[in-house]
Write an enzyme that holds these catalytic residues in place. Sequence first.
Site, PDB file in Angstrom:
ATOM      1  N   SER A   1      25.287  80.047  10.508  1.00  0.00           N
ATOM      2  CA  SER A   1      26.472  80.103  11.380  1.00  0.00           C
ATOM      3  C   SER A   1      27.670  79.405  10.770  1.00  0.00           C
ATOM      4  CB  SER A   1      26.165  79.423  12.723  1.00  0.00           C
ATOM      5  OG  SER A   1      25.296  80.208  13.472  1.00  0.00           O
TER       6      SER A   1
ATOM      7  N   HIS B   1      28.242  85.511  11.997  1.00  0.00           N
ATOM      8  CA  HIS B   1      27.241  86.133  11.110  1.00  0.00           C
ATOM      9  C   HIS B   1      27.726  87.540  10.777  1.00  0.00           C
ATOM     10  CE1 HIS B   1      23.888  83.170  11.447  1.00  0.00           C
ATOM     11  NE2 HIS B   1      24.591  82.819  12.499  1.00  0.00           N
TER      12      HIS B   1
ATOM     13  N   HIS C   1      18.322  86.465  14.438  1.00  0.00           N
ATOM     14  CA  HIS C   1      17.519  85.399  15.041  1.00  0.00           C
ATOM     15  C   HIS C   1      16.548  85.989  16.065  1.00  0.00           C
ATOM     16  CE1 HIS C   1      21.481  83.785  13.941  1.00  0.00           C
ATOM     17  NE2 HIS C   1      20.885  82.638  13.697  1.00  0.00           N
TER      18      HIS C   1
ATOM     19  N   TYR D   1      16.051  84.808  18.938  1.00  0.00           N
ATOM     20  CA  TYR D   1      16.628  84.739  20.290  1.00  0.00           C
ATOM     21  C   TYR D   1      17.508  85.940  20.623  1.00  0.00           C
ATOM     22  CZ  TYR D   1      20.879  82.892  18.070  1.00  0.00           C
ATOM     23  OH  TYR D   1      21.989  82.726  17.280  1.00  0.00           O
ATOM     24  N   GLU D   2      17.886  86.710  19.613  1.00  0.00           N
ATOM     25  CA  GLU D   2      18.657  87.928  19.873  1.00  0.00           C
ATOM     26  C   GLU D   2      17.749  89.044  20.407  1.00  0.00           C
ATOM     27  OE1 GLU D   2      21.701  88.823  16.661  1.00  0.00           O
ATOM     28  OE2 GLU D   2      20.601  87.201  15.711  1.00  0.00           O
TER      29      GLU D   2
ATOM     30  N   ALA E   1      23.225  75.909  10.571  1.00  0.00           N
ATOM     31  CA  ALA E   1      23.945  74.898  11.337  1.00  0.00           C
ATOM     32  C   ALA E   1      22.913  74.218  12.228  1.00  0.00           C
ATOM     33  CB  ALA E   1      25.021  75.556  12.186  1.00  0.00           C
TER      34      ALA E   1
ATOM     35  N   MET F   1      17.950  76.767  15.383  1.00  0.00           N
ATOM     36  CA  MET F   1      17.283  77.966  15.917  1.00  0.00           C
ATOM     37  C   MET F   1      16.931  78.975  14.829  1.00  0.00           C
ATOM     38  SD  MET F   1      19.841  78.548  19.137  1.00  0.00           S
ATOM     39  CE  MET F   1      20.369  77.176  20.157  1.00  0.00           C
ATOM     40  N   SER F   2      16.775  78.505  13.609  1.00  0.00           N
ATOM     41  CA  SER F   2      16.540  79.490  12.529  1.00  0.00           C
ATOM     42  C   SER F   2      15.686  78.882  11.420  1.00  0.00           C
ATOM     43  CB  SER F   2      17.880  79.949  11.955  1.00  0.00           C
ATOM     44  OG  SER F   2      18.514  78.896  11.264  1.00  0.00           O
TER      45      SER F   2
ATOM     46  N   ASN G   1      27.149  69.288  15.314  1.00  0.00           N
ATOM     47  CA  ASN G   1      27.323  68.534  16.568  1.00  0.00           C
ATOM     48  C   ASN G   1      26.197  67.519  16.680  1.00  0.00           C
ATOM     49  OD1 ASN G   1      25.944  71.368  17.112  1.00  0.00           O
ATOM     50  ND2 ASN G   1      24.990  69.891  18.495  1.00  0.00           N
TER      51      ASN G   1
ATOM     52  N   HIS H   1      29.233  76.952  20.813  1.00  0.00           N
ATOM     53  CA  HIS H   1      29.107  77.690  19.544  1.00  0.00           C
ATOM     54  C   HIS H   1      30.420  77.654  18.760  1.00  0.00           C
ATOM     55  CE1 HIS H   1      27.350  80.429  16.680  1.00  0.00           C
ATOM     56  NE2 HIS H   1      28.271  81.350  16.899  1.00  0.00           N
TER      57      HIS H   1
HETATM   58  N1  HPA Z   1      20.823  72.856  18.763  1.00  0.00           N
HETATM   59  C1  HPA Z   1      20.275  73.986  18.271  1.00  0.00           C
HETATM   60  N2  HPA Z   1      20.881  74.725  17.345  1.00  0.00           N
HETATM   61  C2  HPA Z   1      22.078  74.317  16.892  1.00  0.00           C
HETATM   62  C3  HPA Z   1      22.692  73.156  17.360  1.00  0.00           C
HETATM   63  C4  HPA Z   1      22.029  72.383  18.355  1.00  0.00           C
HETATM   64  O1  HPA Z   1      22.499  71.335  18.825  1.00  0.00           O
HETATM   65  N3  HPA Z   1      23.875  73.034  16.702  1.00  0.00           N
HETATM   66  C5  HPA Z   1      23.956  74.098  15.849  1.00  0.00           C
HETATM   67  N4  HPA Z   1      22.877  74.876  15.964  1.00  0.00           N
END
Ligand code: HPA
Length: 299
Positions: A37, A68, A90, A92-93, A120, A224-225, A248, A266
Amino acid sequence: MGDLYGRVQAAAGAIRERARLELRTEFVPRVGTILGSGLGGFAAQVADAVTIAYAEIPHFAQSTVEGHAGRLVLGTIGGVPVAVLQGRVHAYEGHAMEQVTFATRVLGLLGCRALIATNASGGIRADLAPGSLVAISDHINLTGTNAAMGPNDPRFACAPGAGGRFFDMTAAYSPALRRLALEEARRQGVALGEGVYLAVLGPSFETPAEIRAFRALGADLVGMSTVHEAIVARQMGIAVLGISLVTNRAAGLSGVGDGPGETIHHEDVLEIGRRMEGPFSGLLTALVPQIDAQIERGD
Ligand code: HPA
């Protein structure tokens, strides 16, 4: 579903053919990269680029996530043939595990012997503030699934001894490639930490209670990846370097005192990606030839 190997081969064949048409020569990438990301800007570093939209590649899934792009960029970095996936799909998609790791398998059949998987993440460890770059030392897969499940096809093996039903994950993220990354970062004056990446399914970000639990489990980063790509790559015998950009602080960790902290968006993930594009690209660009040389030497 049918023959996964046949579909991966068809995709690899179409990519080879397209490269041959545009470059008028055989193209065999040695290092593959998956850009997470907001990190797609690195693809601009590729020289003599041939760009192919995922939509043009048979059996490739489309990413639906902003940040993406959904393009495969072939070319060279520092003279080394590379295949750069600008964007991933992903779980989750709603994609099947087979689709999530399809591109990784294609990179292997094309010839890549090393994979740089980037992502990310949210920072769990206290020193991992937004903007931190981290070499992934290990992972915890809490996505609830495993990309290597299903019938095992030993034809995916890219290295002697690879491709088995069961395979070792003790050094899933190559210590040798990680060492190269840490040394190169030091040379460039780029801060690069090391940490354990914990993967959840998503797409919801985590709750503060989950993050407290993950910290107790030994996680430094959450995302998540990546873990599925790393699993499939290891089964195929491809060396993996994982680089994460902390975008973050993980849920509940950015507040002061007992405050709930900031919410996670996001857009902020993408913004930090843009801000760190220079150091991130500089590091990867210098690393590609070193990774290639390391693989050539045999680890
Ligand atoms: N959690 C999960 N996936 C992420 C995060 C997060 O805080 N930041 C960027 N991708």
